[in-house]
Motif scaffolding. Sequence first.
Motif, PDB file in Angstrom:
ATOM      1  N   SER A  54     -53.385  18.203 -14.794  1.00  0.00           N
ATOM      2  CA  SER A  54     -51.935  17.586 -13.993  1.00  0.00           C
ATOM      3  C   SER A  54     -50.969  18.948 -14.130  1.00  0.00           C
ATOM      4  CB  SER A  54     -51.625  16.514 -14.608  1.00  0.00           C
ATOM      5  OG  SER A  54     -52.638  15.461 -14.460  1.00  0.00           O
ATOM      6  N   GLN A  55     -50.752  19.221 -12.815  1.00  0.00           N
ATOM      7  CA  GLN A  55     -49.523  20.393 -12.694  1.00  0.00           C
ATOM      8  C   GLN A  55     -48.817  20.417 -11.639  1.00  0.00           C
ATOM      9  OE1 GLN A  55     -51.565  24.062 -12.721  1.00  0.00           O
ATOM     10  NE2 GLN A  55     -49.561  25.508 -13.179  1.00  0.00           N
ATOM     11  N   ILE A  56     -47.812  21.010 -11.766  1.00  0.00           N
ATOM     12  CA  ILE A  56     -46.929  21.293 -10.413  1.00  0.00           C
ATOM     13  C   ILE A  56     -47.106  22.709 -10.126  1.00  0.00           C
ATOM     14  CG2 ILE A  56     -44.491  21.834  -9.735  1.00  0.00           C
ATOM     15  CD1 ILE A  56     -43.633  19.047  -9.920  1.00  0.00           C
ATOM     16  N   LEU A  57     -47.398  23.016  -8.907  1.00  0.00           N
ATOM     17  CA  LEU A  57     -47.249  24.627  -8.255  1.00  0.00           C
ATOM     18  C   LEU A  57     -48.015  25.602  -9.089  1.00  0.00           C
ATOM     19  CD1 LEU A  57     -45.826  26.052  -5.893  1.00  0.00           C
ATOM     20  CD2 LEU A  57     -44.022  26.693  -7.645  1.00  0.00           C
ATOM     21  N   PRO A  58     -49.381  25.253  -9.356  1.00  0.00           N
ATOM     22  CA  PRO A  58     -50.355  26.459 -10.136  1.00  0.00           C
ATOM     23  C   PRO A  58     -50.079  27.788  -8.949  1.00  0.00           C
ATOM     24  CG  PRO A  58     -51.516  24.845  -8.765  1.00  0.00           C
ATOM     25  CD  PRO A  58     -50.153  24.167  -8.630  1.00  0.00           C
ATOM     26  N   LEU A  59     -50.014  28.634  -9.931  1.00  0.00           N
ATOM     27  CA  LEU A  59     -50.072  30.026  -9.335  1.00  0.00           C
ATOM     28  C   LEU A  59     -51.186  30.816  -9.387  1.00  0.00           C
ATOM     29  CD1 LEU A  59     -46.792  31.182 -10.886  1.00  0.00           C
ATOM     30  CD2 LEU A  59     -46.886  30.341  -8.857  1.00  0.00           C
ATOM     31  N   ARG A  60     -52.094  30.667 -10.058  1.00  0.00           N
ATOM     32  CA  ARG A  60     -53.654  31.341 -10.263  1.00  0.00           C
ATOM     33  C   ARG A  60     -54.574  30.226  -9.726  1.00  0.00           C
ATOM     34  NH1 ARG A  60     -50.278  32.190 -14.807  1.00  0.00           N
ATOM     35  NH2 ARG A  60     -49.803  34.574 -15.046  1.00  0.00           N
ATOM     36  N   LYS A  61     -55.658  31.117  -9.182  1.00  0.00           N
ATOM     37  CA  LYS A  61     -56.816  30.024  -8.903  1.00  0.00           C
ATOM     38  C   LYS A  61     -57.783  30.219 -10.087  1.00  0.00           C
ATOM     39  CE  LYS A  61     -59.505  28.434  -5.025  1.00  0.00           C
ATOM     40  NZ  LYS A  61     -60.520  27.781  -5.600  1.00  0.00           N
ATOM     41  N   PHE A  62     -57.676  29.329 -11.073  1.00  0.00           N
ATOM     42  CA  PHE A  62     -58.810  29.533 -12.218  1.00  0.00           C
ATOM     43  C   PHE A  62     -59.902  28.962 -11.729  1.00  0.00           C
ATOM     44  CE2 PHE A  62     -54.556  29.850 -14.264  1.00  0.00           C
ATOM     45  CZ  PHE A  62     -54.908  30.812 -15.329  1.00  0.00           C
ATOM     46  N   ALA A  63     -60.912  29.480 -12.510  1.00  0.00           N
ATOM     47  CA  ALA A  63     -62.528  29.008 -12.155  1.00  0.00           C
ATOM     48  C   ALA A  63     -62.650  27.551 -12.209  1.00  0.00           C
ATOM     49  CB  ALA A  63     -63.450  29.789 -12.944  1.00  0.00           C
ATOM     50  N   TYR A  64     -61.687  26.861 -12.997  1.00  0.00           N
ATOM     51  CA  TYR A  64     -62.165  25.220 -13.129  1.00  0.00           C
ATOM     52  C   TYR A  64     -61.892  24.784 -11.762  1.00  0.00           C
ATOM     53  CZ  TYR A  64     -57.094  23.848 -13.236  1.00  0.00           C
ATOM     54  OH  TYR A  64     -56.007  23.580 -12.790  1.00  0.00           O
ATOM     55  N   LEU A  65     -61.255  25.397 -10.905  1.00  0.00           N
ATOM     56  CA  LEU A  65     -60.691  24.922  -9.491  1.00  0.00           C
ATOM     57  C   LEU A  65     -62.084  25.039  -8.496  1.00  0.00           C
ATOM     58  CD1 LEU A  65     -57.002  26.088  -9.197  1.00  0.00           C
ATOM     59  CD2 LEU A  65     -57.930  23.773  -9.135  1.00  0.00           C
ATOM     60  N   ASP A  66     -63.004  24.306  -8.556  1.00  0.00           N
ATOM     61  CA  ASP A  66     -64.189  24.568  -8.236  1.00  0.00           C
ATOM     62  C   ASP A  66     -64.724  23.209  -7.660  1.00  0.00           C
ATOM     63  OD1 ASP A  66     -67.056  24.957  -7.805  1.00  0.00           O
ATOM     64  OD2 ASP A  66     -67.473  25.826  -9.384  1.00  0.00           O
ATOM     65  N   PRO A  67     -64.986  23.107  -6.438  1.00  0.00           N
ATOM     66  CA  PRO A  67     -65.702  22.043  -5.867  1.00  0.00           C
ATOM     67  C   PRO A  67     -66.815  21.385  -6.461  1.00  0.00           C
ATOM     68  CG  PRO A  67     -65.509  23.552  -4.065  1.00  0.00           C
ATOM     69  CD  PRO A  67     -64.853  24.046  -5.306  1.00  0.00           C
TER      70      PRO A  67
END
Length: 429
Positions: A54-67
């Motif tokens: 849970s976060q506001i305004l992530p800046l980097r697309k880390f690998a966990y951001l994976d559908p």
Amino acid sequence: MQTLYDQKRMSPADAVGMISNGNTVVVPTGVGEPPALLQALSDRRHTLRDVAVSQILPLRKFAYLDPETHANIRHDAYFFGGATRAGGQSGWVDFVPAYFSELPMLIDRGLTPADVVMTMASPMDEYGYFSLSLAPDYTMAAVRKARVILLEVNPNVPYANGDCHVHISQVSGLVESDDELFEVGLPTIGPIQEAIGKHVAELIDDGATLQIGYGGIPDAVVMQLQHKRDLGIHTEMIGDGILSLIESGAVTNRRKTFMPGKMVATFALGSRKLYRFLHRNPMLEMHPVDFTNDPYIAARNDNLCCINATLQIDLLGQCGSESLGHTPYSGTGGQVDFVRAANRSKNGKAFIVLPSTAKNDTISRIAPVLCPGTHVTTSKNDINYVVTEYGVAQLRGKTARQRAEALIGIAHPNFREELREAARKMNLA
């Protein structure tokens, strides 16, 4: 203290090993996100199940951001950023509707979970304290609630004053890094943004206290204020635009009626120069967002002027600032917090700013009604000043018909007759 520090120092992989299936991991706003820890969490994603970040305004697309692995680790956004917007629009990133100021309360009451905290932190001081200077926001509430507190300690993180400190005894594990902090430059300002900025600047008096939102238009306002005198700062975000006002001498905080002499913010987003400015600066305090954004607290500043942007506004003054129709784009954030604060403030002014058109002048951002499914951010009852490149419409206290007339007057000329006809059909003209 150093012995305790050494006992808790570990590798990023060992640190994220403390995260269990079903946990919610709270990460700070923007540059407060800890890259080494989030990368280690990403590396571990195939072995976890039902973990949320849970976060506001992530800046980097880390690998966990994976559908493909969102059943392992999913992102629950408090506010969409560039790294999560596509996932939100596709449906594999979820979001939490909430005012920024109320996130700490939601965490404290257990309405929003916080099992683990991962955050950037300054080096430890001689008393055993770290500063979460880049974003104490809702993170300090999560520190109170979480079972596991993980710090990424970096010498480039400033040690700021305020309510933003964590003691080594509270820490479950820490990792060390020395990478440069993420930097965000000032947005590009074109003639439309400049024109809007001039309209707003004309209504801001010497001695006003400012809240500046994120984006090209709020920063365009800042550029028009460098000749002002004795401005104060009480804001959620401190960026390089505000830093430029300090350097010009426009900001002194002397005439603030709440915390005179002090600037107050809840997260920082800008350049290395900005982050160095935060370090042990007696002029600045970083506080949790339930302090900075609480409308009652912020309104204790007389002449509070708040500048925030929207995507679309209808003829009653309802603002859709976070979605395009039903499609999410950003989030509620602190816009309503500060609109309400300015409305409460003695001689306060709340500005909502937007270009008059979108898509190369083919769409009017001032519309008879919001697009179907649009998430209403600022309500018709809260709206005050609306500003486009064509002028200023002051709506608070006005009738529905007066509002429609004023908004049509600052719409792009190509759309004014079309808007008048729509207003007539809606009995607003």
